[in-house]
Design a protein around this motif. Structure first.
Motif, PDB file in Angstrom:
ATOM      1  N   ASP A 177     -37.512 -14.926  23.814  1.00  0.00           N
ATOM      2  CA  ASP A 177     -38.808 -14.475  23.298  1.00  0.00           C
ATOM      3  C   ASP A 177     -38.748 -14.013  21.847  1.00  0.00           C
ATOM      4  O   ASP A 177     -39.716 -14.160  21.108  1.00  0.00           O
ATOM      5  N   THR A 178     -37.597 -13.475  21.452  1.00  0.00           N
ATOM      6  CA  THR A 178     -37.558 -12.826  20.140  1.00  0.00           C
ATOM      7  C   THR A 178     -36.719 -13.529  19.091  1.00  0.00           C
ATOM      8  O   THR A 178     -36.884 -13.312  17.905  1.00  0.00           O
ATOM      9  N   GLU A 179     -35.777 -14.375  19.538  1.00  0.00           N
ATOM     10  CA  GLU A 179     -34.853 -14.969  18.565  1.00  0.00           C
ATOM     11  C   GLU A 179     -34.911 -16.483  18.593  1.00  0.00           C
ATOM     12  O   GLU A 179     -33.909 -17.163  18.410  1.00  0.00           O
ATOM     13  N   TRP A 180     -36.098 -17.011  18.869  1.00  0.00           N
ATOM     14  CA  TRP A 180     -36.252 -18.453  19.042  1.00  0.00           C
ATOM     15  C   TRP A 180     -35.634 -19.233  17.889  1.00  0.00           C
ATOM     16  O   TRP A 180     -34.916 -20.201  18.073  1.00  0.00           O
ATOM     17  N   ALA A 181     -35.896 -18.751  16.672  1.00  0.00           N
ATOM     18  CA  ALA A 181     -35.456 -19.491  15.487  1.00  0.00           C
ATOM     19  C   ALA A 181     -33.940 -19.510  15.356  1.00  0.00           C
ATOM     20  O   ALA A 181     -33.383 -20.384  14.699  1.00  0.00           O
ATOM     21  N   GLU A 182     -33.285 -18.534  15.984  1.00  0.00           N
ATOM     22  CA  GLU A 182     -31.832 -18.428  15.791  1.00  0.00           C
ATOM     23  C   GLU A 182     -31.025 -19.149  16.855  1.00  0.00           C
ATOM     24  O   GLU A 182     -29.808 -19.166  16.820  1.00  0.00           O
ATOM     25  N   HIS A 183     -31.726 -19.737  17.849  1.00  0.00           N
ATOM     26  CA  HIS A 183     -30.985 -20.322  18.953  1.00  0.00           C
ATOM     27  C   HIS A 183     -30.211 -21.558  18.495  1.00  0.00           C
ATOM     28  O   HIS A 183     -30.636 -22.289  17.619  1.00  0.00           O
ATOM     29  N   ASP A 184     -29.053 -21.742  19.064  1.00  0.00           N
ATOM     30  CA  ASP A 184     -28.288 -22.968  18.860  1.00  0.00           C
ATOM     31  C   ASP A 184     -27.151 -22.964  19.869  1.00  0.00           C
ATOM     32  O   ASP A 184     -26.905 -21.967  20.530  1.00  0.00           O
ATOM     33  N   SER A 185     -26.515 -24.112  20.001  1.00  0.00           N
ATOM     34  CA  SER A 185     -25.402 -24.193  20.930  1.00  0.00           C
ATOM     35  C   SER A 185     -24.132 -24.326  20.102  1.00  0.00           C
ATOM     36  O   SER A 185     -24.166 -24.818  18.978  1.00  0.00           O
ATOM     37  N   GLU A 186     -23.012 -23.897  20.666  1.00  0.00           N
ATOM     38  CA  GLU A 186     -21.742 -24.059  19.944  1.00  0.00           C
ATOM     39  C   GLU A 186     -21.233 -25.491  20.076  1.00  0.00           C
ATOM     40  O   GLU A 186     -20.310 -25.887  19.389  1.00  0.00           O
ATOM     41  N   VAL A 187     -21.815 -26.201  21.017  1.00  0.00           N
ATOM     42  CA  VAL A 187     -21.399 -27.603  21.234  1.00  0.00           C
ATOM     43  C   VAL A 187     -22.650 -28.463  21.233  1.00  0.00           C
ATOM     44  O   VAL A 187     -23.716 -28.004  21.601  1.00  0.00           O
TER      45      VAL A 187
END
Ligand SMILES: Cc1cc2nc3c(=O)[nH]c(=O)nc-3n(C[C@H](O)[C@H](O)[C@H](O)COP(=O)(O)O)c2cc1C
Length: 229
Positions: free
Chosen positions: A74-84
Motif C-alpha cells: 500500500d505504501t511503497e508501491w514505487a519501490e517494489h522490485d525483485s532480487e531476481v
C-alpha cells in the motif's frame, strides 16, 4: 467443509492442480504439511544439491507477514522490485498474449473491466493475504546458486503442489512475494545470503469462489513438441 476431492493418481493430481485464489479458513494439520515437504524434497537436483529452503507460516506468524507486506504494497508501491528476474524485461509473442489472456480471463470472472486499475490492484493485493489460505510458504535459495538449481527448485515446488492435491489440498504459487523481499526479510529472519524465490498459498479450496472456476488454456501438443524420427 467444502473440500476438493483428493487425487488418486499422479495424472489426476497433475490434471486437477490449478492455481486457486480463494481458500477456506479451515486449518491444515501441521503434520500434513511436514509430510508433504518431506516427500516433496525427494525431488531430483543436480548432484543432489537440494537448493530449496522453505519458511512455513501459519497463525500469528502468517498474519504478521501478511500485514507487513500488505502495508508495504500500500505504501511503497514505487519501490517494489525483485532480487531476481522472473519475467522477461521486454515482453514478446507468444508469451505476452498468453499472459494477457490469463489476466483478463481472471478479471472477467471477477467482473473487473479494462482500465479499472484500483480493482486490479486490490485483486493483486490478495496475493499478500495468501488468498486467505491458512498456510503460507516463502521459498528462498542461496543467492550464489546458478540456473540449474532454479530448475531443481521448480521440481520441488511442483511436488508440493501435486502432493497437496493427493491430500485434498489446493495451492497457488506466487511470484508476487519476491517483489517484497525487503519487507519479508526481517519478518522471517531471512539470512542475507538467501533470496526470495516465491511464495505459495496452501489450503482447502473455496469451491464457491468465482475466481476458482478459472481453467487456464494450454498450447496444443503440436505447438510445443517436435517428434523427430
Ligand atoms: C512460479 C510461479 C509464480 C506464480 N506467481 C503467481 C502470483 O504471484 N499470483 C498469482 O495469482 N498466480 C501466480 N502464478 C500462477 C500462474 O498464473 C498459473 O500457474 C498459470 O496462469 C497457469 O494456471 P494454472 O496454475 O491454474 O494451471 C504463478 C505460477 C508460478 C508457476
Amino acid at each position: 467443509m467444502n473440500l476438493n476431492s483428493e487425487a488418486k493418481t499422479v495424472s489426476e493430481a497433475v490434471n486437477t492442480r490449478r492455481s486457486l485464489r480463494a481458500f477456506l479458513s479451515s486449518p491444515v494439520p501441521e503434520s500434513l504439511i511436514r509430510e508433504i515437504l518431506v516427500d516433496a524434497a525427494r525431488a531430483p537436483s543436480g548432484t543432489n544439491m537440494q537448493p530449496w529452503k522453505v519458511y512455513v507460516l501459519t497463525g500469528d506468524a502468517r498474519q504478521r507477514l501478511c500485514d507487513t507486506v500488505s502495508d508495504a504494497f500500500d505504501t511503497e508501491w514505487a519501490e517494489h522490485d525483485s532480487e531476481v528476474r522472473y519475467y522477461p524485461e521486454k515482453w514478446f509473442e507468444p508469451y505476452i498474449s498468453r499472459r494477457r489472456k490469463v489476466g483478463w480471463d481472471l478479471y472477467r470472472l471477477l467482473g473487473i473491466e479494462k482500465g479499472e486499475r484500483d480493482k486490479t490492484r486490490q485483486q493483486h493485493r490478495r496475493n499478500f493475504q495468501f488468498f486467505d489460505a491458512p498456510v503460507g510458504m516463502i521459498f528462498s535459495i542461496d543467492r550464489d546458486l546458478s540456473t540449474g538449481s532454479w530448475l531443481d527448485y521448480g521440481m520441488f515446488l511442483q511436488n508440493i503442489m501435486l502432493l497437496a492435491r493427493e491430500n485434498g489440498l489446493d495451492s497457488c504459487p506466487q511470484a508476487a512475494w519476491a517483489d517484497y523481499h525487503r519487507a519479508i526479510r526481517p519478518v522471517i529472519s531471512l539470512p542475507a545470503d538467501e533470496v526470495v524465490v516465491c511464495g505459495m498459498a496452501i489450503g482447502y479450496a473455496d469451491t464457491r469462489a468465482i475466481e476458482n472456476s478459472l481453467i487456464t488454456e494450454r498450447e496444443s501438443l503440436n505447438g510445443f513438441a517436435t517428434f523427430l524420427k
